[in-house]
Design a protein around this motif. Structure first.
Motif, mmCIF file in Angstrom:
data_model
loop_
_atom_site.group_PDB
_atom_site.id
_atom_site.type_symbol
_atom_site.label_atom_id
_atom_site.label_comp_id
_atom_site.label_asym_id
_atom_site.label_seq_id
_atom_site.Cartn_x
_atom_site.Cartn_y
_atom_site.Cartn_z
ATOM 1 N N GLY A 345 1.155 -1.189 -0.297
ATOM 2 C CA GLY A 345 -0.252 -0.180 -0.180
ATOM 3 C C GLY A 345 0.675 1.483 0.379
ATOM 4 N N ASN A 346 0.233 2.563 0.518
ATOM 5 C CA ASN A 346 0.794 3.514 0.512
ATOM 6 C C ASN A 346 0.603 4.711 2.094
ATOM 7 N N MET A 380 5.051 -5.137 -2.407
ATOM 8 C CA MET A 380 5.110 -3.961 -2.241
ATOM 9 C C MET A 380 4.702 -2.949 -3.125
ATOM 10 N N GLY A 381 4.711 -1.787 -2.390
ATOM 11 C CA GLY A 381 3.627 -0.496 -3.251
ATOM 12 C C GLY A 381 5.159 0.291 -3.854
ATOM 13 N N GLN A 382 4.380 1.067 -4.743
ATOM 14 C CA GLN A 382 5.252 1.872 -5.560
ATOM 15 C C GLN A 382 5.696 2.922 -4.976
ATOM 16 N N GLY A 383 5.155 3.606 -3.606
ATOM 17 C CA GLY A 383 5.275 4.773 -2.732
ATOM 18 C C GLY A 383 6.969 4.206 -2.309
ATOM 19 N N PRO A 384 6.453 3.032 -1.383
ATOM 20 C CA PRO A 384 7.551 2.785 -0.479
ATOM 21 C C PRO A 384 8.181 2.335 -1.595
ATOM 22 N N LEU A 428 5.867 9.016 -0.028
ATOM 23 C CA LEU A 428 4.374 9.615 -0.187
ATOM 24 C C LEU A 428 3.458 9.789 -1.624
ATOM 25 N N ILE A 429 3.834 10.799 -1.926
ATOM 26 C CA ILE A 429 3.626 11.516 -2.664
ATOM 27 C C ILE A 429 3.924 10.928 -3.461
ATOM 28 N N PHE A 430 4.520 10.336 -4.106
ATOM 29 C CA PHE A 430 4.676 10.106 -5.324
ATOM 30 C C PHE A 430 3.764 8.071 -5.616
ATOM 31 N N VAL A 434 0.853 8.007 -8.714
ATOM 32 C CA VAL A 434 0.694 7.206 -9.628
ATOM 33 C C VAL A 434 -0.516 5.801 -9.286
ATOM 34 N N GLN A 435 -1.039 6.372 -7.954
ATOM 35 C CA GLN A 435 -2.386 5.189 -8.018
ATOM 36 C C GLN A 435 -3.517 5.140 -8.623
#
Length: 435
Positions: A345-346, A380-384, A428-430, A434-435
């Motif tokens: 998640g994010n 894994m989320g894109q933000g992490p 967090l911002i990224f 992209v979500q």
């Protein structure tokens, strides 16, 4: 006999005894973690000490001897032009394909010579964070969005972190710069000569460590195929410069050159032998100090000073990191399933954990990409993922130990905290975008 020292000694003996008494030897995870620590230390010694750290120590020693303190302060000191100082520091990683440990001697060298805390920290972050090959490989393997976000984030990070460090410790920095602002002797060589000399050493460091790209074609693979020829060419250039400009006796240099060339011809499949011989030859030439000015001996002394202070801390940190986190594809005390489960998640916690995990784990150059590929596949989320990319390559437990040795506790905590906080916010911002 005073009671207090003996009581402390008794507590120490008791703690050691209890640790040995309850040592979980025989448990699979504990035994595996010990083996992982040793495996990582062995790999680190083979792949990084000779090819990365030894050249970096010599470059750092050369900075201390052959670069004027006034020049360092002019371009990187507190009073230097901010655009120039931070501009150079923030893009330095595009030229240095180094890991978070290899950059340390270079950072310590420019900081000791009077560079401002801000530009030095910008260099410390950017050095391992934004080398061109890592960013291209990130885009190719993990997607162009992550590749672009990593490149932009690393450059912005280095400037912001440097400015923040300079602001937080401005009074201490002003005092340090005033103390360093002493008359210095003019250097016997010009800017062009020193630039060519340092360029040859940096080129040796870069090409000797050039990794194999994912695709067996194109420019990067062509450079990889010729890496040892390129390394040899720049080593020969360095040898000529040392004889012409630095007073190394030509006969001694010829002896070293013949030995290195002989090993390269006899063992073409083992180029490391020739590299080690060349390194040993450089140690001999500088340690014996057969020059009129004594610069060569000073070069060796400064390089050795960096090595003896930094190497033990790095190896200790590698052992601890290996025991806790293992190697890519192998687990230490902390199971990788825990990591994968905590970075989905994010959320704020997922990005913070990814940043902290990346900050403490040791990543050799480019190894963060296959690790992230596996974690993304595990959920894994894109933000992490971006948070780990921005914190991981620039920091590690061994890296923190050495930074503490150079900067002290407060500055080290501030630097590490800034990296983790900014990586978390960027993730967090990224992730939201992209979500």
């Amino acid at each position: 006999m005073t009671l207090k020292p003996e009581f402390k000694r008794l507590l120490w003996y008791g703690s050691v005894f209890l640790a040995l008494f309850y040592l979980p030897v025989g448990q699979v995870r504990f035994d595996g973690a010990i083996l992982e620590a040793l495996h990582l230390a062995k790999w680190y010694a083979r792949e990084h000490v000779l090819l990365c750290l030894v050249p970096a120590f010599f470059i750092a020693g050369a900075i201390a001897v052959f670069i004027s303190q006034a020049a360092v302060m002019q371009y990187l000191g507190t009073g230097a032009n901010k655009v120039l100082a931070y501009g150079v520091a923030s893009v330095s990683g595009t030229l240095l394909a180094v890991c978070s440990c290899t950059v340390l001697p270079l950072f310590a060298g420019i900081y000791r010579m009077g560079a401002g805390l801000g530009p030095a920290c910008a260099f410390l972050y950017s050095g391992p964070a934004i080398n061109v090959l890592a960013i291209i490989l990130t885009a190719a393997v993990l997607g162009p969005q992550l590749g672009l976000a990593r490149a932009l984030g690393a450059i912005v990070f280095s400037v912001v972190i440097g400015l923040a460090m300079q602001l937080l410790f401005r009074r201490e920095e002003q005092q340090r710069q005033q103390a360093a602002a002493l008359p210095v002797e003019a250097m016997p060589r010009g800017l062009g000569q020193n630039a060519l000399y340092f360029a040859s050493m940096v080129a040796i460091l870069v090409f000797a460590n050039w990794g194999s790209p994912a695709e067996q074609q194109g420019l990067w693979y062509l450079i990889y195929s010729a890496k040892w020829w390129l390394t040899s060419g720049f080593a020969l250039l360095l040898a000529v410069l040392l004889v012409r400009w630095f007073g190394v006796p030509a006969r001694r240099m010829a002896l070293v050159t013949v030995l290195v060339a002989g090993l390269a011809l006899l063992f073409p499949q083992r180029p490391l032998l020739a590299f080690v011989a060349g390194t040993a030859g450089l140690v001999w030439l500088t340690a014996s100090g057969r020059d009129e000015t004594g610069e060569l001996r000073s070069w060796f002394d400064n390089s050795w000073d960096f090595a003896r202070k930094i190497l033990p801390l790095l190896l200790l940190g590698v052992l601890v990191a290996g025991a806790l986190l293992g190697r890519p594809g192998h687990e230490g005390l902390i199971p990788t399933t825990w990591v994968a489960g905590l970075v989905g998640g994010n959320s704020l916690s997922a990005n913070l954990f990814a940043a902290v995990f990346g900050a403490f784990m040791y990543f050799a150059t480019l190894t963060e990409i296959p690790i992230l590929q596996g974690l993304l596949g595990a959920g894994m989320g894109q933000g992490p993922a971006l948070a780990l990319l921005l914190a991981g390559p620039a920091l590690s437990l061994p890296n923190m130990l050495v930074i503490h040795c150079v900067l002290g506790t407060r500055k080290t905590l501030a630097f590490v905290s800034l990296v983790i906080v900014m990586a978390t916010l960027s993730g967090l911002i990224f992730g939201a975008i992209v979500q």
